[in-house]
Design an enzyme around this catalytic site. Structure first.
Site, PDB file in Angstrom:
ATOM      1  CG  ASP A  54      -7.733   7.289 -11.978  1.00 49.40           C
ATOM      2  OD1 ASP A  54      -8.680   8.384 -11.726  1.00 49.40           O
ATOM      3  OD2 ASP A  54      -7.231   6.559 -10.851  1.00 49.40           O
ATOM      4  CE1 TYR A  59      -2.748   7.349  -6.798  1.00 46.12           C
ATOM      5  CE2 TYR A  59      -3.442   7.244  -9.164  1.00 46.12           C
ATOM      6  CZ  TYR A  59      -3.876   7.150  -7.905  1.00 46.12           C
ATOM      7  OH  TYR A  59      -5.013   6.803  -7.599  1.00 46.12           O
ATOM      8  CG  HIS A 133      -6.850  11.148  -4.283  1.00 44.47           C
ATOM      9  ND1 HIS A 133      -5.616  11.009  -4.563  1.00 44.47           N
ATOM     10  CD2 HIS A 133      -7.345   9.821  -4.004  1.00 44.47           C
ATOM     11  CE1 HIS A 133      -5.317   9.869  -4.717  1.00 44.47           C
ATOM     12  NE2 HIS A 133      -6.481   8.969  -4.589  1.00 44.47           N
ATOM     13  CD  GLN A 185     -10.722   6.313  -8.806  1.00 44.97           C
ATOM     14  OE1 GLN A 185      -9.860   6.275  -8.495  1.00 44.97           O
ATOM     15  NE2 GLN A 185     -10.710   6.793 -10.192  1.00 44.97           N
ATOM     16  N   GLY A 289      -5.954  -1.661 -12.504  1.00 46.29           N
ATOM     17  CA  GLY A 289      -4.474  -1.025 -11.747  1.00 46.29           C
ATOM     18  C   GLY A 289      -3.356  -2.038 -12.189  1.00 46.29           C
ATOM     19  NE  ARG A 295      -0.961 -10.749 -12.984  1.00 42.75           N
ATOM     20  CZ  ARG A 295       0.139 -10.408 -12.406  1.00 42.75           C
ATOM     21  NH1 ARG A 295       0.510  -9.271 -12.164  1.00 42.75           N
ATOM     22  NH2 ARG A 295       0.909 -11.538 -11.959  1.00 42.75           N
TER      23      ARG A 295
HETATM   24  N1  LIG Z   1      -9.586   6.828  -5.421  1.00 44.15           N
HETATM   25  C1  LIG Z   1      -8.421   6.304  -4.599  1.00 44.15           C
HETATM   26  O1  LIG Z   1      -8.607   6.433  -3.548  1.00 44.15           O
HETATM   27  C2  LIG Z   1      -7.810   5.248  -5.247  1.00 44.15           C
HETATM   28  C3  LIG Z   1      -6.774   4.177  -4.426  1.00 44.15           C
HETATM   29  C4  LIG Z   1      -6.239   3.324  -5.124  1.00 44.15           C
HETATM   30  C5  LIG Z   1      -6.119   3.157  -6.447  1.00 44.15           C
HETATM   31  N2  LIG Z   1      -6.899   4.187  -7.100  1.00 44.15           N
HETATM   32  C6  LIG Z   1      -6.615   3.831  -8.814  1.00 44.15           C
HETATM   33  O2  LIG Z   1      -7.352   2.670  -9.063  1.00 44.15           O
HETATM   34  C7  LIG Z   1      -6.239   1.783  -9.630  1.00 44.15           C
HETATM   35  C8  LIG Z   1      -6.491   0.382  -9.430  1.00 44.15           C
HETATM   36  O3  LIG Z   1      -6.267   0.330  -7.905  1.00 44.15           O
HETATM   37  P1  LIG Z   1      -5.461  -0.924  -7.358  1.00 44.15           P
HETATM   38  O4  LIG Z   1      -4.333  -0.818  -8.135  1.00 44.15           O
HETATM   39  O5  LIG Z   1      -5.238  -0.779  -6.038  1.00 44.15           O
HETATM   40  O6  LIG Z   1      -6.183  -2.063  -7.842  1.00 44.15           O
HETATM   41  P2  LIG Z   1      -6.027  -3.721  -8.082  1.00 44.15           P
HETATM   42  O7  LIG Z   1      -6.308  -3.744  -9.663  1.00 44.15           O
HETATM   43  O8  LIG Z   1      -6.864  -4.271  -7.088  1.00 44.15           O
HETATM   44  O9  LIG Z   1      -4.624  -3.944  -7.781  1.00 44.15           O
HETATM   45  C9  LIG Z   1      -3.468  -3.961  -8.686  1.00 44.15           C
HETATM   46  C10 LIG Z   1      -2.165  -4.634  -8.181  1.00 44.15           C
HETATM   47  O10 LIG Z   1      -2.503  -5.936  -7.608  1.00 44.15           O
HETATM   48  C11 LIG Z   1      -1.506  -6.654  -8.315  1.00 44.15           C
HETATM   49  N3  LIG Z   1      -2.039  -7.928  -9.256  1.00 44.15           N
HETATM   50  C12 LIG Z   1      -3.029  -8.072  -9.858  1.00 44.15           C
HETATM   51  N4  LIG Z   1      -3.147  -9.441 -10.198  1.00 44.15           N
HETATM   52  C13 LIG Z   1      -2.161  -9.987  -9.587  1.00 44.15           C
HETATM   53  C14 LIG Z   1      -1.895 -11.420  -9.690  1.00 44.15           C
HETATM   54  N5  LIG Z   1      -2.367 -12.215 -10.503  1.00 44.15           N
HETATM   55  N6  LIG Z   1      -0.581 -11.835  -8.998  1.00 44.15           N
HETATM   56  C15 LIG Z   1       0.130 -10.769  -8.486  1.00 44.15           C
HETATM   57  N7  LIG Z   1      -0.092  -9.629  -8.379  1.00 44.15           N
HETATM   58  C16 LIG Z   1      -1.366  -8.948  -8.956  1.00 44.15           C
HETATM   59  C17 LIG Z   1      -0.779  -5.633  -9.456  1.00 44.15           C
HETATM   60  O11 LIG Z   1       0.479  -6.234  -9.733  1.00 44.15           O
HETATM   61  P3  LIG Z   1       0.920  -6.108 -11.374  1.00 44.15           P
HETATM   62  O12 LIG Z   1       1.206  -4.551 -11.710  1.00 44.15           O
HETATM   63  O13 LIG Z   1       2.330  -6.496 -11.335  1.00 44.15           O
HETATM   64  O14 LIG Z   1       0.069  -6.492 -11.992  1.00 44.15           O
HETATM   65  C18 LIG Z   1      -0.958  -4.491  -8.869  1.00 44.15           C
HETATM   66  O15 LIG Z   1       0.097  -3.984  -7.905  1.00 44.15           O
HETATM   67  C19 LIG Z   1      -5.087   2.440  -9.516  1.00 44.15           C
HETATM   68  O16 LIG Z   1      -4.158   2.188 -10.371  1.00 44.15           O
HETATM   69  C20 LIG Z   1      -5.622   3.956  -9.346  1.00 44.15           C
HETATM   70  O17 LIG Z   1      -5.794   4.761 -10.782  1.00 44.15           O
HETATM   71  C21 LIG Z   1      -7.650   5.051  -6.703  1.00 44.15           C
END
Ligand SMILES: NC(=O)c1ccc[n+]([C@@H]2O[C@H](COP(=O)([O-])OP(=O)(O)OC[C@H]3O[C@@H](n4cnc5c(N)ncnc54)[C@H](OP(=O)(O)O)[C@@H]3O)[C@@H](O)[C@H]2O)c1
Length: 325
Positions: A54, A59, A133, A185, A289, A295
């Site tokens: 994705d 990004y 988006h 999404q 993400g 992880r």
């Molecule tokens: N459609 C939309 O509006 C939308 C919005 C946001 C995201 N997205 C998509 O969804 C994906 C996932 O979203 P998200 O990144 O917000 O989700 P998430 O999986 O809730 O958060 C990931 C973040 O949390 C950190 N993290 C996870 N476990 C951790 C731990 N144990 N300790 C410290 N930090 C930790 C990660 O850091 P590390 O990388 O260091 O592990 C990363 O920065 C994105 O990559 C994107 O593709 C879509």
């Protein structure tokens, strides 16, 4: 209409979210360290069997797509084995010029140009899925229809979907576009459950959980729209990210419960959180993400876990901070 989408769908239900593989959300050039850690994250996802990636044009200001495009160029056999999804429609503040506000743009020219930019950075000739988006308040559905037609006829996009859209917004689009909407999404994790909090409080005076996404999960189930969950790890607060002294008791309690369930099943805490999403009967597909390879592997253990109805409600009510009505 033949959906190319379904032919390549992976047996693994997880999607790798590439939002931060390009380093930072700024215009600084990609460093070799960022390229290296981005490649390591993609490698880890592929090794776990994930074949769905994705992206979005915004990004890391396009750098996440650039890192992925370089990976594809170095591994040319990979393109046909993966599903590549990107999104368009968000314009970040001060982009492309200083002083411009953050805004949404689902006009014909914005959609078509954004896809061309994504294809160039990803070094491919087509996207398997394009998502809008976020809903654009000034949307003209007929312009979206023209853009989708152009992208579909030229082979640049094979399937279309949306993100963060309500049933009414999807219906409005569907009245104009020819192609089916195959994905929505949305944000979903144990700490972000607004989409079904309202469902269990129908006809109650208090508490009031009304939200415009009401019925969204059921609508997508009824219309064959695959739900994808962004924010699936709740930024790590349930799986080991240190909690500040002011963190809410419900978050601490849920994190402790996740830890206990993980110990009982000898799996990672990430596996429990992701399995909780997978337990929903709508077939919600978590978008992972984290850029940390360990992880990523920990998340993939989720497919080995089956949570019972009791486990699921225990996590849900702990995260709500109160019981069901
Ligand atoms: N459609 C939309 O509006 C939308 C919005 C946001 C995201 N997205 C998509 O969804 C994906 C996932 O979203 P998200 O990144 O917000 O989700 P998430 O999986 O809730 O958060 C990931 C973040 O949390 C950190 N993290 C996870 N476990 C951790 C731990 N144990 N300790 C410290 N930090 C930790 C990660 O850091 P590390 O990388 O260091 O592990 C990363 O920065 C994105 O990559 C994107 O593709 C879509």
């Amino acid at each position: 209409m033949q959906l190319h989408f379904t032919t390549k769908i992976s047996s693994k239900p997880l999607i790798y979210g590439c939002m931060t593989i390009g380093g930072d959300f700024d215009a600084s050039p990609l460093s070799s360290e960022q390229r290296k850690s981005g490649r390591a994250a993609i490698d880890a996802a592929l090794e776990c069997g994930i074949n769905f990636f994705d992206h979005a044009d915004i990004y890391c200001f396009g750098k996440s797509e650039t890192v992925f495009g370089e990976f594809l160029a170095a591994n040319p056999d990979l393109r046909d084995k993966i599903i590549l999804q990107s999104k368009c429609g968000i314009c970040l503040r001060n982009q492309p010029e200083e002083g411009l506000p953050g805004r949404y743009d689902l006009s014909f020219s914005h959609i078509v140009n954004a896809v061309d930019g994504s294809l160039r950075r990803l070094q491919t000739d087509h996207l398997d899925v394009l998502l809008l988006h976020r809903p654009d308040i000034l949307i003209e559905p007929k312009e979206v229809a023209q853009a989708f037609d152009r992208l579909y006829r030229t082979g640049k996009v094979r399937n279309f979907g949306v993100s963060n859209h309500t049933p009414a917004q999807i219906e409005l689009l569907k009245a104009s576009i020819e192609q089916p909407i195959v994905v929505n999404q949305i944000e979903y994790n144990p700490l972000h459950t607004v989409l079904h909090d309202s469902a269990i409080h129908a006809n109650m005076k208090r508490p009031h959980f009304g939200n415009p996404g009401e019925g969204l999960i059921e609508y997508c189930q009824l219309h064959g729209i695959t739900l994808q969950a962004w924010g699936s790890l709740a930024k790590g607060v349930l799986t080991g990210k240190p909690l500040g002294p002011d963190s809410e008791p419900r978050i601490r309690d849920t994190a402790m419960l996740v830890e206990r369930l993980a110990k009982e099943r000898s799996v990672s805490k990430e596996a429990i959180v992701i399995a909780w999403i997978l337990r929903h009967p709508a077939g919600i597909r978590p978008v992972i993400g984290t850029t940390n390879p360990d992880r990523i592997r920990a998340c993939c253990e989720a497919t080995k876990v089956e949570l019972s109805r009791i486990d699921w409600y225990q996590v849900y009510t702990a995260a709500l901070g109160h019981g069901v009505p």
